[in-house]
Design a protein around this motif. Structure first.
Motif, PDB file in Angstrom:
ATOM      1  N   VAL A 253       0.748  -1.292  -0.166  1.00  0.00           N
ATOM      2  CA  VAL A 253      -0.092  -0.034   0.016  1.00  0.00           C
ATOM      3  C   VAL A 253       0.731   1.281   0.155  1.00  0.00           C
ATOM      4  N   GLY A 254       2.189   1.227  -0.076  1.00  0.00           N
ATOM      5  CA  GLY A 254       3.045   2.369  -0.063  1.00  0.00           C
ATOM      6  C   GLY A 254       4.536   2.184   0.339  1.00  0.00           C
ATOM      7  N   SER A 255       4.541   1.497   1.520  1.00  0.00           N
ATOM      8  CA  SER A 255       5.891   1.732   2.022  1.00  0.00           C
ATOM      9  C   SER A 255       6.026   0.891   3.184  1.00  0.00           C
ATOM     10  N   LEU A 256       6.948   0.090   3.651  1.00  0.00           N
ATOM     11  CA  LEU A 256       7.096  -0.495   4.988  1.00  0.00           C
ATOM     12  C   LEU A 256       7.416   0.658   5.996  1.00  0.00           C
ATOM     13  N   GLY A 257       8.038   1.515   5.384  1.00  0.00           N
ATOM     14  CA  GLY A 257       8.556   2.643   6.262  1.00  0.00           C
ATOM     15  C   GLY A 257       7.299   3.755   6.702  1.00  0.00           C
ATOM     16  N   LEU A 258       6.159   3.479   6.188  1.00  0.00           N
ATOM     17  CA  LEU A 258       4.843   4.190   6.666  1.00  0.00           C
ATOM     18  C   LEU A 258       4.153   3.334   7.583  1.00  0.00           C
ATOM     19  N   ALA A 259       4.441   1.972   7.571  1.00  0.00           N
ATOM     20  CA  ALA A 259       3.501   1.095   8.318  1.00  0.00           C
ATOM     21  C   ALA A 259       3.198   1.364   9.926  1.00  0.00           C
ATOM     22  N   PRO A 260       2.160   1.442  10.468  1.00  0.00           N
ATOM     23  CA  PRO A 260       2.000   1.686  11.966  1.00  0.00           C
ATOM     24  C   PRO A 260       1.459   0.224  12.515  1.00  0.00           C
ATOM     25  N   SER A 261       1.703   0.277  13.895  1.00  0.00           N
ATOM     26  CA  SER A 261       1.176  -0.756  14.582  1.00  0.00           C
ATOM     27  C   SER A 261       0.999  -0.586  16.013  1.00  0.00           C
ATOM     28  N   ALA A 274       6.540  -0.103  12.213  1.00  0.00           N
ATOM     29  CA  ALA A 274       6.970  -1.624  11.871  1.00  0.00           C
ATOM     30  C   ALA A 274       8.282  -1.563  11.361  1.00  0.00           C
ATOM     31  N   HIS A 275       8.928  -0.436  10.776  1.00  0.00           N
ATOM     32  CA  HIS A 275      10.384  -0.342  10.388  1.00  0.00           C
ATOM     33  C   HIS A 275      11.302  -0.494  11.356  1.00  0.00           C
ATOM     34  N   GLY A 276      12.697  -0.273  10.847  1.00  0.00           N
ATOM     35  CA  GLY A 276      13.957  -0.312  11.750  1.00  0.00           C
ATOM     36  C   GLY A 276      14.249   0.976  11.883  1.00  0.00           C
ATOM     37  N   SER A 277      15.671   0.992  12.653  1.00  0.00           N
ATOM     38  CA  SER A 277      16.137   2.232  12.977  1.00  0.00           C
ATOM     39  C   SER A 277      16.994   3.157  12.177  1.00  0.00           C
ATOM     40  N   ALA A 278      17.186   2.721  10.772  1.00  0.00           N
ATOM     41  CA  ALA A 278      18.034   3.325   9.900  1.00  0.00           C
ATOM     42  C   ALA A 278      19.129   4.045  10.415  1.00  0.00           C
ATOM     43  N   PRO A 279      20.069   3.452  10.679  1.00  0.00           N
ATOM     44  CA  PRO A 279      21.362   3.869  11.493  1.00  0.00           C
ATOM     45  C   PRO A 279      22.181   4.795  10.431  1.00  0.00           C
ATOM     46  N   ASP A 280      22.264   4.461   9.045  1.00  0.00           N
ATOM     47  CA  ASP A 280      22.617   5.229   8.122  1.00  0.00           C
ATOM     48  C   ASP A 280      22.317   6.253   7.796  1.00  0.00           C
ATOM     49  N   ILE A 281      21.003   6.902   8.392  1.00  0.00           N
ATOM     50  CA  ILE A 281      20.694   8.193   8.320  1.00  0.00           C
ATOM     51  C   ILE A 281      20.295   8.873   9.422  1.00  0.00           C
ATOM     52  N   ALA A 282      20.658   8.434  10.576  1.00  0.00           N
ATOM     53  CA  ALA A 282      20.538   8.841  11.765  1.00  0.00           C
ATOM     54  C   ALA A 282      21.276  10.152  11.795  1.00  0.00           C
ATOM     55  N   GLY A 283      20.468  11.098  12.639  1.00  0.00           N
ATOM     56  CA  GLY A 283      21.207  12.479  12.754  1.00  0.00           C
ATOM     57  C   GLY A 283      20.881  13.442  11.494  1.00  0.00           C
ATOM     58  N   LEU A 284      20.564  13.094  10.391  1.00  0.00           N
ATOM     59  CA  LEU A 284      20.377  14.036   9.431  1.00  0.00           C
ATOM     60  C   LEU A 284      19.067  14.532   9.061  1.00  0.00           C
ATOM     61  N   ASN A 285      18.067  14.290  10.046  1.00  0.00           N
ATOM     62  CA  ASN A 285      16.813  14.976  10.005  1.00  0.00           C
ATOM     63  C   ASN A 285      16.043  14.625   8.741  1.00  0.00           C
ATOM     64  N   ILE A 286      16.151  13.474   8.268  1.00  0.00           N
ATOM     65  CA  ILE A 286      15.352  13.181   7.096  1.00  0.00           C
ATOM     66  C   ILE A 286      14.642  11.916   7.139  1.00  0.00           C
ATOM     67  N   GLY A 287      14.474  11.315   8.372  1.00  0.00           N
ATOM     68  CA  GLY A 287      13.606   9.861   8.611  1.00  0.00           C
ATOM     69  C   GLY A 287      12.276  10.494   8.398  1.00  0.00           C
ATOM     70  N   ASN A 288      11.429   9.499   8.081  1.00  0.00           N
ATOM     71  CA  ASN A 288      10.164   9.537   7.863  1.00  0.00           C
ATOM     72  C   ASN A 288       9.339   9.239   9.119  1.00  0.00           C
ATOM     73  N   PRO A 289       8.622  10.215   9.604  1.00  0.00           N
ATOM     74  CA  PRO A 289       7.991  10.021  11.070  1.00  0.00           C
ATOM     75  C   PRO A 289       6.610   9.158  10.599  1.00  0.00           C
ATOM     76  N   THR A 290       6.149   8.966   9.794  1.00  0.00           N
ATOM     77  CA  THR A 290       4.601   8.664   9.311  1.00  0.00           C
ATOM     78  C   THR A 290       4.185   7.462  10.156  1.00  0.00           C
ATOM     79  N   GLY A 291       5.035   6.293  10.103  1.00  0.00           N
ATOM     80  CA  GLY A 291       4.876   5.217  10.925  1.00  0.00           C
ATOM     81  C   GLY A 291       4.723   5.218  12.187  1.00  0.00           C
ATOM     82  N   ILE A 292       5.351   5.915  13.022  1.00  0.00           N
ATOM     83  CA  ILE A 292       5.421   6.244  14.157  1.00  0.00           C
ATOM     84  C   ILE A 292       4.064   7.147  14.607  1.00  0.00           C
TER      85      ILE A 292
END
Length: 359
Positions: A253-261, A274-292
């Motif tokens: 339906v879009g992306s696992l990065g958007l999935a709530p639970s 549902a998604h993980g911590s994405a350490p490769d982009i941590a601290g860059l202020n570009i993570g998608n907060p939709t899921g949480i």
């Protein structure tokens, strides 16, 4: 007016950024709806290790018992020191120790987000404590044994109690929606284990005569989701199958990065994307907060029902509406093809919440 105490466990990687963005928009919504919330920051993950040498400190677990619910950010347990890797990760430890038996994962098409399967609106009820996951099906120890260097044996646990309570949760939600439940199993091969799960769910179904019930084998169900996701309403299944199907449905339906639970029992609930911590982009202020954010909307709905407080539900609706309006207008984070930062996205939602007209 009730003063609600909500725990905030920011977690690792992008967790602090997306959880902070979530708390920001919900503070705006709480002010708009007239809800009194005390947000309580608690250490988890690397912060817990730094403060207490434990990714899930006892102090945090004790504090959670005094809350009405909490937000759990993602954790990066794969990177923890060796002595912590052998333990249950923070999410698994909370689910197991607090008996959060229901993992509820919606998969719904969103405005401005391309869906592989067109329109869909379903909810997967995953039994969260048993099945084939070795870290969750034992009172003590783990359900895997290496007999020789080349032979491993694993166990699965299925009980009537676990099947009954997840089935009741699924059927109760079906009564509030389109009154249709699909049971997913593999009883043609795993006749005793998933056969018990299927049989108990069918028995529970008799108590909800208004609900239409069907069932599918797990392999067929994966194909049906890809081909006709829009036909399904509530799906109930065991632990591992639910994990696989909910990830698939989220991506469709879009992306696992958007999935709530949410993870819940009859008295406690935990919002967790549902998604993980994405350490490769941590601290860059570009993570998608939709899921949480949408997970926290689910938490508000759960709390609203439990405490008979429509203002909590109104809070969730304000955030969900503001989020969807932002996506539809093109305000998106980098992963969705946009240019908004995590904080920009949160601010856009907050502005829409502030401008919303309450019914």
């Amino acid at each position: 007016m009730t003063n609600y105490r909500l725990g905030v466990l920011a977690g690792d990687g992008i967790g602090p950024e997306i959880v902070s963005a979530t708390v920001h928009v919900f503070k705006t919504a709480a002010q708009k709806a007239g809800v009194d919330i005390n947000w309580i920051d608690l250490p988890m993950g690397w912060e817990g290790i730094k403060q207490y040498n434990d990714p899930l400190p006892e102090e945090t677990k004790e504090a959670l018992k005094e809350t009405h619910g909490w937000i759990l950010g993602p954790h990066d347990s794969a990177a923890y020191p060796p002595e912590h890797k052998v333990k249950l990760n923070p999410s698994g430890a909370l689910r197991h120790s607090l008996d959060l038996y229901a993992n509820v994962r919606p998969a719904k098409t969103m405005p401005g987000i391309k869906s592989v399967v067109g329109e869909a609106d379903l909810v997967i009820y995953r039994e969260n404590t048993e099945g084939f996951y070795a870290d969750r099906n034992m009172y003590s120890g783990h359900g895997e044994w290496q007999i020789t260097e080349d032979v491993v044996v694993t166990s699965g646990v299925f009980t009537r109690k676990a099947a009954e309570r997840i089935a009741h949760a699924a059927f109760k939600m079906a009564m509030q929606r389109r009154k249709k439940v699909t049971i997913v199993h593999k009883a043609n091969v795993l006749r005793l284990s998933t056969g018990l799960f299927l049989r108990v769910c069918r028995e529970v179904a008799e108590q909800y005569p208004e609900v239409t019930v069907d069932d599918y084998h797990i392999d067929a169900m994966a194909a049906h989701l890809v081909r006709r996701a829009k036909d399904f309403d509530i799906i109930v299944t065991e632990n591992m199958y639910g994990d696989i199907l909910s990830d698939l449905a989220g991506e469709l339906v879009g992306s696992l990065g958007l999935a709530p639970s949410i993870n819940s029992n009859d008295n406690l609930a935990m919002a967790q994307a549902a998604h993980g911590s994405a350490p490769d982009i941590a601290g860059l202020n570009i993570g998608n907060p939709t899921g949480i954010m949408l997970s926290t909307v689910m938490l508000m709905d759960w709390l609203a029902e439990r405490h008979n407080d429509p203002k909590l539900k109104e809070m969730g609706q304000l955030v969900e509406q503001g989020l969807y309006q932002s996506l539809e207008s093109g305000v998106k984070t980098k992963d969705l093809g946009g240019s908004a930062s995590t904080s920009d996205f949160a601010e856009a939602i907050s502005e829409r919440i502030s401008q919303a007209v309450l019914r």
